[in-house]
Design a protein around this motif. Structure first.
Motif, PDB file in Angstrom:
ATOM      1  N   PRO A 161       0.815  -1.233   0.000  1.00  0.00           N
ATOM      2  CA  PRO A 161       0.000   0.000   0.000  1.00  0.00           C
ATOM      3  C   PRO A 161       0.845   1.277   0.000  1.00  0.00           C
ATOM      4  O   PRO A 161       0.366   2.338  -0.374  1.00  0.00           O
ATOM      5  N   PHE A 162       2.123   1.173   0.409  1.00  0.00           N
ATOM      6  CA  PHE A 162       2.981   2.351   0.475  1.00  0.00           C
ATOM      7  C   PHE A 162       3.684   2.639  -0.847  1.00  0.00           C
ATOM      8  O   PHE A 162       4.374   3.637  -0.978  1.00  0.00           O
ATOM      9  N   LEU A 163       3.557   1.731  -1.808  1.00  0.00           N
ATOM     10  CA  LEU A 163       4.286   1.872  -3.071  1.00  0.00           C
ATOM     11  C   LEU A 163       3.402   2.443  -4.171  1.00  0.00           C
ATOM     12  O   LEU A 163       2.294   1.947  -4.386  1.00  0.00           O
ATOM     13  N   PRO A 164       3.872   3.442  -4.911  1.00  0.00           N
ATOM     14  CA  PRO A 164       3.128   3.918  -6.083  1.00  0.00           C
ATOM     15  C   PRO A 164       3.289   2.903  -7.223  1.00  0.00           C
ATOM     16  O   PRO A 164       4.328   2.850  -7.878  1.00  0.00           O
ATOM     17  N   ARG A 165       2.268   2.072  -7.446  1.00  0.00           N
ATOM     18  CA  ARG A 165       2.420   0.920  -8.348  1.00  0.00           C
ATOM     19  C   ARG A 165       2.793   1.300  -9.769  1.00  0.00           C
ATOM     20  O   ARG A 165       3.445   0.531 -10.469  1.00  0.00           O
ATOM     21  N   GLU A 166       2.397   2.502 -10.191  1.00  0.00           N
ATOM     22  CA  GLU A 166       2.711   2.915 -11.563  1.00  0.00           C
ATOM     23  C   GLU A 166       4.157   3.404 -11.680  1.00  0.00           C
ATOM     24  O   GLU A 166       4.648   3.630 -12.789  1.00  0.00           O
ATOM     25  N   LYS A 167       4.848   3.543 -10.549  1.00  0.00           N
ATOM     26  CA  LYS A 167       6.204   4.105 -10.564  1.00  0.00           C
ATOM     27  C   LYS A 167       7.295   3.091 -10.233  1.00  0.00           C
ATOM     28  O   LYS A 167       8.477   3.408 -10.355  1.00  0.00           O
ATOM     29  N   VAL A 168       6.928   1.898  -9.772  1.00  0.00           N
ATOM     30  CA  VAL A 168       7.954   0.945  -9.342  1.00  0.00           C
ATOM     31  C   VAL A 168       7.862  -0.373 -10.108  1.00  0.00           C
ATOM     32  O   VAL A 168       6.796  -0.778 -10.564  1.00  0.00           O
ATOM     33  N   VAL A 169       9.031  -0.998 -10.253  1.00  0.00           N
ATOM     34  CA  VAL A 169       9.126  -2.359 -10.773  1.00  0.00           C
ATOM     35  C   VAL A 169       9.799  -3.186  -9.681  1.00  0.00           C
ATOM     36  O   VAL A 169      10.861  -2.805  -9.169  1.00  0.00           O
ATOM     37  N   LEU A 170       9.178  -4.292  -9.297  1.00  0.00           N
ATOM     38  CA  LEU A 170       9.696  -5.127  -8.221  1.00  0.00           C
ATOM     39  C   LEU A 170      10.615  -6.191  -8.821  1.00  0.00           C
ATOM     40  O   LEU A 170      10.185  -7.008  -9.626  1.00  0.00           O
ATOM     41  N   GLU A 171      11.878  -6.153  -8.423  1.00  0.00           N
ATOM     42  CA  GLU A 171      12.895  -7.058  -8.967  1.00  0.00           C
ATOM     43  C   GLU A 171      13.011  -8.281  -8.082  1.00  0.00           C
ATOM     44  O   GLU A 171      13.459  -8.192  -6.941  1.00  0.00           O
ATOM     45  N   ILE A 172      12.646  -9.447  -8.628  1.00  0.00           N
ATOM     46  CA  ILE A 172      12.716 -10.701  -7.871  1.00  0.00           C
ATOM     47  C   ILE A 172      14.156 -11.213  -7.905  1.00  0.00           C
ATOM     48  O   ILE A 172      14.717 -11.444  -8.977  1.00  0.00           O
ATOM     49  N   ILE A 173      14.760 -11.403  -6.724  1.00  0.00           N
ATOM     50  CA  ILE A 173      16.159 -11.839  -6.685  1.00  0.00           C
ATOM     51  C   ILE A 173      16.280 -13.279  -7.193  1.00  0.00           C
ATOM     52  O   ILE A 173      15.351 -14.076  -7.076  1.00  0.00           O
ATOM     53  N   ASN A 174      17.445 -13.610  -7.735  1.00  0.00           N
ATOM     54  CA  ASN A 174      17.590 -14.892  -8.433  1.00  0.00           C
ATOM     55  C   ASN A 174      17.657 -16.088  -7.499  1.00  0.00           C
ATOM     56  O   ASN A 174      17.571 -17.238  -7.952  1.00  0.00           O
ATOM     57  N   THR A 175      17.807 -15.864  -6.179  1.00  0.00           N
ATOM     58  CA  THR A 175      17.852 -16.996  -5.239  1.00  0.00           C
ATOM     59  C   THR A 175      16.477 -17.352  -4.677  1.00  0.00           C
ATOM     60  O   THR A 175      16.346 -18.298  -3.909  1.00  0.00           O
ATOM     61  N   MET A 176      15.450 -16.611  -5.055  1.00  0.00           N
ATOM     62  CA  MET A 176      14.115 -16.865  -4.506  1.00  0.00           C
ATOM     63  C   MET A 176      13.474 -18.106  -5.133  1.00  0.00           C
ATOM     64  O   MET A 176      13.514 -18.281  -6.345  1.00  0.00           O
ATOM     65  N   GLN A 177      12.877 -18.940  -4.286  1.00  0.00           N
ATOM     66  CA  GLN A 177      12.173 -20.132  -4.782  1.00  0.00           C
ATOM     67  C   GLN A 177      10.735 -19.777  -5.139  1.00  0.00           C
ATOM     68  O   GLN A 177      10.063 -19.067  -4.393  1.00  0.00           O
TER      69      GLN A 177
END
Length: 426
Positions: free
Chosen positions: A93-109
């Motif tokens: 809710p704190f993130l402006p969704r139109e302004k951010v891209v969420l980068e998934i780290i490569n070690t995440m399952q």
């Protein structure tokens, strides 16, 4: 799941001051600014409230009222690293969704729960990127339909693998981002492979061309700067500006930016010279040197952005450290903005300093990164390259007797100032 509510007032609540903030530009195929990757590092001072950098990222975002995302990225997109804990948390809710891209780290399952949560967030308008992809692992294949961007690190993947993977991901309509692009050759290779975006400091590396001369418009600005720093009277300076119509118009536009802070609109060159004073006029001429190539169709926006941010941050740091010495802050700005002129002009810094007279302390800072101004410049360069140089930040701060408390605040002020200037300069 991490509890990152904004109402947490307990002793473990996190403040911006506990982090370093890095901002790395992401450029499009025309080398124009597209976005920034925001990198947060836990400052190794005081009580250890967090266990890793990703938790730090989540905590800072959760306290967005302190951070000010708009100030940090301006009109660009912000790429922010996330792991499973962050994805499953309630920070969104704190993130402006139109302004951010969420980068998934490569070690995440890619567990069923995480995939379901990402689908939910995509449904709410959030965009995702896969970070540091080196192959088609089961996790990558499971996440691929949910992401818009695929990022590949030029340090971690051979060209042969890149040539196989890039067409594969492009076929799936993914936007390709090349990370850690440090040379013009790497940029060209990725361009040929159809990459859409490029992250790295290849654009700020000087390509020295023997015997290269400054363009007529750059020479005009340089001659004017010489007049401004000498004892020439205001009328002589005005006459010099009027000889170049585009220079006069560009200068008037620049001096009316909000960043100047003039109380009234400046409508004439005589007014500009009188209101600004010599030091401010010199500053805007330095900025114009970086803006001028963009007006001729060469996309120098990232270099202009980097130079103005450097100049302003050095100025703010100097002002904080030596508040009673206004001249020190002015010199610090000059050191910051001149530090990229070898890239701008394609000639060595030694040659530049033969054409632009500077004091010995400025010369030492630019050539050897020594002295007070050299330490400031080293600090700012470490922050720009926070991924590989964050361990140098604390010793440099210690040498300067500078606390970490104000560092992020000064950075954000510099980001915002630079963003304002670039909008008016181009």
């Amino acid at each position: 799941m991490i509890d990152l509510t904004l109402h947490d007032t307990g002793p473990r609540s996190l403040r911006v001051r506990e982090f370093y903030l890095g901002r790395q530009p992401i450029l499009d195929r025309n080398q124009a600014l597209f976005g920034y990757e925001l990198l947060f590092r836990n400052a190794p001072v005081g009580p250890a409230h967090v266990t890793n950098d990703l938790t730090a990222t989540a905590a800072v975002i959760a306290h967005a009222s302190q951070l000010g995302m708009e100030k940090t990225i301006g009109d660009a997109l912000g790429f922010v690293n996330v792991d499973a804990d962050v994805i499953m948390s309630d920070i969104f809710p704190f993130l402006p969704r139109e302004k951010v891209v969420l980068e998934i780290i490569n070690t995440m399952q890619a567990t069923p729960q995480v995939l379901a949560r990402i689908r939910e967030l995509v449904g709410h308008g959030f965009s995702f990127a896969l970070d540091d992809v080196t192959g088609e692992s089961p996790d990558v294949l499971a996440l691929l339909p949910l992401v818009d961007y695929v990022k590949m690190d030029m340090r971690n993947i051979p060209l042969s693998s890149l040539m196989k993977l890039a067409p594969r991901f492009r076929q799936d309509k993914k936007k390709l981002v090349a990370e850690k692009v440090e040379t013009r050759e790497e940029f060209k290779n990725c361009l040929d492979l159809g990459f859409d975006y490029f992250q790295g400091y290849y654009f700020s590396r000087p390509v020295i061309m023997s015997g290269k001369k400054l363009s007529p418009s750059q020479l005009a600005v340089m001659e004017l700067m010489t007049l401004v720093t000498s004892d020439a009277d205001n009328q002589e300076i005005e006459r010099a500006i009027k000889r170049d119509v585009s220079l006069a118009l560009n200068l008037l536009r620049l001096v009316n930016t909000p960043a100047v802070g003039a109380r009234q609109r400046i409508d004439s060159l005589s007014q500009a010279v009188t209101v600004l004073g010599r030091r401010q006029l010199q500053r805007w001429l330095q900025i114009m040197l970086y803006a001028e190539p963009s007006k001729r169709g060469h996309s120098m926006t990232p270099l202009l952005m980097l130079a103005t941010t450097r100049g302003r941050l050095l100025e703010l740091l100097a002002g904080k450290l030596r508040p009673s010495q206004r001249e020190v802050a002015d010199i610090a700005f000059t050191v910051g903005i001149m530090s990229l002129m070898d890239t701008l002009f394609g000639i060595s810094m030694t040659e530049i300093l033969e054409q632009i007279p500077v004091g010995s302390d400025v010369r030492e800072a630019l050539l050897t990164r020594s002295g007070f101004y050299g330490d400031l410049l080293k600090l700012v360069e470490c922050i720009e390259r926070i991924e590989e140089m964050d361990n140098h930040i604390v010793p440099t701060l210690r040498d300067l007797a500078m606390s970490t408390d104000d560092l992020v605040e000064l950075e954000m002020a510099a980001f915002e100032w630079s963003d304002n200037v670039v909008r008016y300069a181009l």
